[in-house]
Design a protein around this motif. Structure first.
Motif, mmCIF file in Angstrom:
data_model
loop_
_atom_site.group_PDB
_atom_site.id
_atom_site.type_symbol
_atom_site.label_atom_id
_atom_site.label_comp_id
_atom_site.label_asym_id
_atom_site.label_seq_id
_atom_site.Cartn_x
_atom_site.Cartn_y
_atom_site.Cartn_z
ATOM 1 N N PHE A 55 23.026 87.852 -3.639
ATOM 2 C CA PHE A 55 21.931 88.559 -4.303
ATOM 3 C C PHE A 55 21.374 89.651 -3.395
ATOM 4 C CE2 PHE A 55 21.660 84.352 -6.461
ATOM 5 C CZ PHE A 55 21.864 84.785 -7.759
ATOM 6 N N PHE A 56 21.252 89.339 -2.108
ATOM 7 C CA PHE A 56 20.743 90.323 -1.151
ATOM 8 C C PHE A 56 21.655 91.543 -1.090
ATOM 9 C CE2 PHE A 56 21.184 91.970 3.199
ATOM 10 C CZ PHE A 56 19.941 92.547 3.356
ATOM 11 N N ILE A 57 22.955 91.313 -0.964
ATOM 12 C CA ILE A 57 23.898 92.430 -0.855
ATOM 13 C C ILE A 57 23.882 93.265 -2.124
ATOM 14 C CG2 ILE A 57 26.344 93.011 -0.691
ATOM 15 C CD1 ILE A 57 26.662 90.631 1.208
ATOM 16 N N LEU A 58 23.811 92.619 -3.274
ATOM 17 C CA LEU A 58 23.813 93.341 -4.542
ATOM 18 C C LEU A 58 22.635 94.300 -4.625
ATOM 19 C CD1 LEU A 58 25.143 93.679 -7.355
ATOM 20 C CD2 LEU A 58 23.598 91.880 -8.172
ATOM 21 N N GLY A 59 21.478 93.904 -4.125
ATOM 22 C CA GLY A 59 20.288 94.736 -4.237
ATOM 23 C C GLY A 59 19.990 95.591 -3.027
ATOM 24 N N SER A 60 20.853 95.524 -2.006
ATOM 25 C CA SER A 60 20.552 96.208 -0.750
ATOM 26 C C SER A 60 21.140 97.607 -0.663
ATOM 27 C CB SER A 60 21.091 95.387 0.433
ATOM 28 O OG SER A 60 22.514 95.401 0.430
ATOM 29 N N GLY A 61 21.944 97.996 -1.641
ATOM 30 C CA GLY A 61 22.664 99.265 -1.541
ATOM 31 C C GLY A 61 23.976 99.148 -0.802
ATOM 32 N N HIS A 62 24.379 97.924 -0.442
ATOM 33 C CA HIS A 62 25.623 97.710 0.300
ATOM 34 C C HIS A 62 26.708 97.049 -0.553
ATOM 35 C CE1 HIS A 62 24.777 99.028 4.359
ATOM 36 N NE2 HIS A 62 23.627 98.391 4.363
ATOM 37 N N ALA A 63 26.516 96.958 -1.843
ATOM 38 C CA ALA A 63 27.512 96.266 -2.677
ATOM 39 C C ALA A 63 28.883 96.918 -2.553
ATOM 40 C CB ALA A 63 27.050 96.247 -4.133
ATOM 41 N N HIS A 64 28.911 98.271 -2.520
ATOM 42 C CA HIS A 64 30.195 98.967 -2.407
ATOM 43 C C HIS A 64 30.850 98.694 -1.061
ATOM 44 C CE1 HIS A 64 27.295 101.434 -0.338
ATOM 45 N NE2 HIS A 64 28.228 102.265 0.105
ATOM 46 N N ASN A 65 30.051 98.590 0.006
ATOM 47 C CA ASN A 65 30.610 98.290 1.318
ATOM 48 C C ASN A 65 31.171 96.876 1.374
ATOM 49 O OD1 ASN A 65 30.027 100.789 2.574
ATOM 50 N ND2 ASN A 65 27.918 100.172 2.941
ATOM 51 N N PHE A 66 30.476 95.936 0.723
ATOM 52 C CA PHE A 66 30.967 94.560 0.752
ATOM 53 C C PHE A 66 32.241 94.415 -0.073
ATOM 54 C CE2 PHE A 66 30.987 90.116 -0.845
ATOM 55 C CZ PHE A 66 31.273 89.508 0.375
ATOM 56 N N PRO A 110 21.934 105.290 -3.398
ATOM 57 C CA PRO A 110 22.141 103.848 -3.525
ATOM 58 C C PRO A 110 21.985 103.371 -4.967
ATOM 59 C CG PRO A 110 20.005 104.287 -2.577
ATOM 60 C CD PRO A 110 20.684 105.615 -2.691
ATOM 61 N N HIS A 111 23.094 103.228 -5.652
ATOM 62 C CA HIS A 111 23.076 102.814 -7.055
ATOM 63 C C HIS A 111 22.354 101.466 -7.205
ATOM 64 C CE1 HIS A 111 24.591 102.642 -11.190
ATOM 65 N NE2 HIS A 111 24.825 101.367 -10.965
ATOM 66 N N GLY A 112 21.403 101.401 -8.115
ATOM 67 C CA GLY A 112 20.666 100.170 -8.372
ATOM 68 C C GLY A 112 19.391 100.013 -7.573
ATOM 69 N N ALA A 113 19.182 100.873 -6.570
ATOM 70 C CA ALA A 113 17.951 100.788 -5.783
ATOM 71 C C ALA A 113 16.760 101.276 -6.610
ATOM 72 C CB ALA A 113 18.080 101.611 -4.505
ATOM 73 N N ARG A 114 15.565 100.849 -6.221
ATOM 74 C CA ARG A 114 14.354 101.261 -6.914
ATOM 75 C C ARG A 114 13.546 102.201 -6.034
ATOM 76 N NH1 ARG A 114 10.955 97.519 -7.194
ATOM 77 N NH2 ARG A 114 11.960 96.048 -5.782
ATOM 78 N N VAL A 115 12.955 103.219 -6.651
ATOM 79 C CA VAL A 115 12.076 104.144 -5.937
ATOM 80 C C VAL A 115 10.751 104.236 -6.697
ATOM 81 C CG1 VAL A 115 13.992 105.474 -4.989
ATOM 82 C CG2 VAL A 115 12.971 106.185 -7.144
#
Length: 248
Positions: free
Chosen positions: A40-51, A206-211
């Motif tokens: 869940f952390f990776i999915l929302g951290s902006g690192h999903a593509h890296n993982f 970062p796809h999926g991030a919130r601003v």
């Protein structure tokens, strides 16, 4: 990494928690929490593509091999040829294997060391996280040997390595401490124009991030194949639906 993939990883781990909670090893169920929540952390951290690339790199042959370098200095010289995100693939540096990543938040490339198969569930800081890794062993014992269960355990262990390699350990600890609370936005802007400028100039949003824009919370959408960039405002429960508003 998609929400569906996260569910495939988390499902068997939660099943293991349920089985362990009613056993003499009940403490292991609580110890598994970081392994359950790391996806869940990776999915929302902006690192999903890296993982995704990290996991593909661990599975030999799924990413192109970009080169072998005798030292970190030689690798850095090669990397300087890329002004933006580096190519997708694996490299060997000083005998160690890595995948290349890109920090969308920092706008910087990442060199992510891949664990060996033997070290997958035994990271370098095993003494500090001994209870967690013992719990993963206990989870393996109470789960079946099905490909789905085995893959979930391997993916969770690999995700824990990834968090260390991507220098996200402190963020992950904060995530676990506030898991049931809303996460703060990635960035805050006074006006929509400022947010649009940030979106336009970011090398890889970062796809999926919130601003946060004023009092509104927007979600970033980014499709690298077409370079489409949008800021989506989801209506509140009491508001009618609104159209998606693309960034400039």
């Amino acid at each position: 990494m998609s929400p569906e993939e996260v569910a495939r990883i988390v499902g068997p781990l939660r099943k293991a928690q349920e089985r362990l909670s009613g056993s003499p090893d009940a403490d292991a169920a609580e110890a598994l929490l970081p392994a359950v929540n790391v996806s869940f952390f990776i999915l929302g951290s902006g690192h999903a593509h890296n993982f995704e690339n990290y996991r593909a790199g661990f599975r030999s042959g799924m990413l192109p091999v970009l080169g072998a370098f005798p030292s970190r200095e030689a690798f850095n010289t090669w990397l300087e040829a890329y002004a933006g995100p580096p190519p997708r693939g694996t490299v060997e540096v000083g005998g160690e294997h890595y995948t290349l990543g890109y920090s969308r938040r920092r706008g910087q490339p990442l060199l992510l060391r891949l664990p060996s198969v033997a070290d997958l569930r035994r990271p370098g800081n095993a003494q500090e996280q001994g209870r967690l890794w013992l719990a993963l062993d206990q989870a393996r014992d109470v789960l079946s040997a099905s490909p789905e269960d085995v893959d979930a355990l391997h993916s969770a262990a690999l995700a824990l390595h990834f968090v260390q390699e991507a220098d996200c350990a402190r963020e992950f600890a904060n995530f676990l401490a506030h898991f049931d609370k809303p996460r703060p936005p990635l960035c805050s802007f006074t006006t929509r124009a400022e947010a649009d400028t940030w979106l336009k100039n970011h090398p890889s949003p970062p796809h999926g991030a919130r601003v946060q824009v004023g009092e509104d919370e927007l979600t970033v959408g980014y499709w690298p194949q077409s370079d489409l960039r949008v800021l989506v405002r989801f209506p509140k429960d009491e508001e009618p639906d609104e159209d998606l508003t693309p960034g400039t």
